[in-house]
Enzyme design. Structure first.
Site, PDB file in Angstrom:
ATOM      1  CB  CYS A 298      32.926  36.008  34.529  1.00 16.81           C
ATOM      2  SG  CYS A 298      34.090  36.302  35.726  1.00 16.81           S
TER       3      CYS A 298
ATOM      4  CB  CYS B 211      38.737  41.630  36.073  1.00 21.00           C
ATOM      5  SG  CYS B 211      37.401  41.764  34.742  1.00 21.00           S
TER       6      CYS B 211
HETATM    7 FE1  FES Z   1      35.685  37.415  35.066  1.00 21.47          FE
HETATM    8 FE2  FES Z   1      37.208  39.360  34.013  1.00 21.47          FE
HETATM    9  S1  FES Z   1      35.175  38.749  33.112  1.00 21.47           S
HETATM   10  S2  FES Z   1      37.472  38.380  35.732  1.00 21.47           S
END
Ligand code: FES
Length: 151
Positions: free
Chosen positions: A35, A104
């Site tokens: 991400c 996360c």
């Molecule tokens: Fe990457 Fe939450 S979407 S840490």
């Protein structure tokens, strides 16, 4: 019913311990390659106690809430206790995270470990690498699982 608990929303909107510690005794930076989110954790240590903890998170709301909660959970605690902090405990303290957001909270666990590892290395304190496998993994493999067989 909201996807996120009230605690997640509270820590996302009003994160605790945000910022930088000048002259920190340890700094840990970790990221999630998928991400692209990044978390940086600063610690101040006195007599093996984490007397101050701050963070900067460039990431999603769950990552911000997780880092905020993690700092609250380890601040004022001995290093040995902070090292046992798991992402599951952070998520539970937030009254849960959606399954696809659990990664996360992993960043928070890794960032705490990375900051403590940095403190140990700066002070030439012997440590057991097994205790830091998540942080070492986050650093050295950067989230990839390449086996390097190309070329
Ligand atoms: Fe990457 Fe939450 S979407 S840490």
């Amino acid at each position: 019913m909201s996807l996120y608990s009230e605690k997640v929303m509270d820590h996302f909107k009003h994160p605790r311990n945000v910022g930088v510690i000048e002259n920190a005794d340890g700094v840990g930076e970790v990221g999630n390659a998928k991400c692209g989110d990044i978390m940086k954790m600063y610690i101040k240590v006195e007599n093996d106690i984490l007397v101050d903890v701050k963070f900067e998170t460039f990431g999603c709301g769950s990552a911000i809430a997780s880092s905020s909660m993690a700092t609250e959970m380890i601040k004022g605690k001995p290093i040995s206790e902070a090292l046992t902090l798991t992402n599951k405990a952070v998520a539970e303290a937030l009254d849960g995270l959606p399954a696809y957001k659990m990664h996360c909270s992993v960043l928070a666990e890794q960032a705490v470990q990375a900051a403590i590892l940095d403190y140990y290395r700066r002070n030439n304190i012997a440590y057991d690498p097994a205790q830091f496998k998540d942080a070492l993994c986050a650093h050295e493999h950067d989230g990839h699982d390449s086996d390097g067989e190309d070329e």
